[in-house]
Design a protein around this motif. Structure first.
Motif, PDB file in Angstrom:
ATOM      1  N   GLU A   1       5.365   5.625  -1.558  1.00 19.30           N
ATOM      2  CA  GLU A   1       6.246   6.615  -0.592  1.00 19.30           C
ATOM      3  C   GLU A   1       7.528   5.930  -0.467  1.00 19.30           C
ATOM      4  OE1 GLU A   1       5.835   8.209   3.815  1.00 19.30           O
ATOM      5  OE2 GLU A   1       3.976   7.226   3.040  1.00 19.30           O
TER       6      GLU A   1
ATOM      7  N   ASP B   1       0.706  -1.263  -0.112  1.00 20.11           N
ATOM      8  CA  ASP B   1      -0.049   0.003   0.042  1.00 20.11           C
ATOM      9  C   ASP B   1       0.663   1.337  -0.134  1.00 20.11           C
ATOM     10  OD1 ASP B   1      -2.241  -1.799  -0.045  1.00 20.11           O
ATOM     11  OD2 ASP B   1      -2.678  -1.366   2.194  1.00 20.11           O
ATOM     12  N   ASP B   2       1.824   1.196   0.733  1.00 22.88           N
ATOM     13  CA  ASP B   2       2.890   2.443   0.900  1.00 22.88           C
ATOM     14  C   ASP B   2       4.127   2.203  -0.195  1.00 22.88           C
ATOM     15  OD1 ASP B   2       4.103   0.399   2.127  1.00 22.88           O
ATOM     16  OD2 ASP B   2       4.590   1.500   3.844  1.00 22.88           O
TER      17      ASP B   2
END
Length: 191
Positions: free
Chosen positions: A156, A152-153
């Motif tokens: 980033e 999900d990240d």
């Protein structure tokens, strides 16, 4: 994460003071500031950033980073030297920039060097550097993408990893430049 192509497009890496941008007449300090603001407009990080100020130019003059001006007017040679200072000061200390440009200033002042030809060579190298950088950034971005698992990240994490990688690469280049400056200092002491 912004893809490498988009990042490269937004860098303003084509910005700079070209020989054809420099008038063939001497300029006052305000005119130089305007020339640099126009030439580097695309490279600004934000609208409030100042490319060059009167204080900067006066400090360069006081620090003897370029040879003295006459009647508060700057020649084409001065503008080329200020452009080199502008580029170098982001990676080197002002003392290192002075060390690097000292011999160039002396030769230009004594007319033992055609500074325009030297600057043209610098601009050609700069264009080659852009090509090398563009290819390198694409490769680093690709390698970063291979290091981060799908999560999900992930975006980033990729961005943080790419930033860290770019900073490391930048530090390697800066250290190489500093080593060359140190070598210049040692040669100067030996002469």
């Amino acid at each position: 994460m912004e893809d490498a192509e988009q990042l490269i497009k937004n860098l303003g890496h084509q910005s700079g003071v070209l020989l054809e941008d420099i008038p063939k007449i001497d300029l006052y300090i305000d005119q130089i500031i305007q020339l640099f603001e126009t030439s580097f407009a695309d490279a600004k990080r934000n609208e409030d950033e100042k490319i060059l100020t009167k204080t900067m130019i006066n400090n360069y003059a006081k620090g003897k980073l370029f040879y003295p001006v006459q009647n508060k007017k700057y020649t084409r040679n001065h503008i080329m030297l200020i452009s080199l200072i502008y580029q170098m000061k982001s990676a080197l200390s002002i003392n290192d920039v002075k060390q690097v440009l000292d011999g160039l200033n002396k030769k230009a002042l004594q007319q033992d060097l055609n500074l325009e030809s030297f600057y043209e060579s610098y601009l050609k190298l700069q264009q080659g550097n852009i090509t090398i950088f563009t290819e390198g950034l694409k490769e680093q971005s690709k390698r970063v993408g291979q290091q981060v698992p799908n999560a999900d990240d992930a975006q980033e994490l990729e961005q943080v990893l790419l930033i860290a990688s770019l900073v490391h690469t930048s530090n390697l280049y800066r250290r190489a430049a500093e080593k060359l400056v140190d070598d210049m200092k040692e040669r100067g002491k030996a002469e």
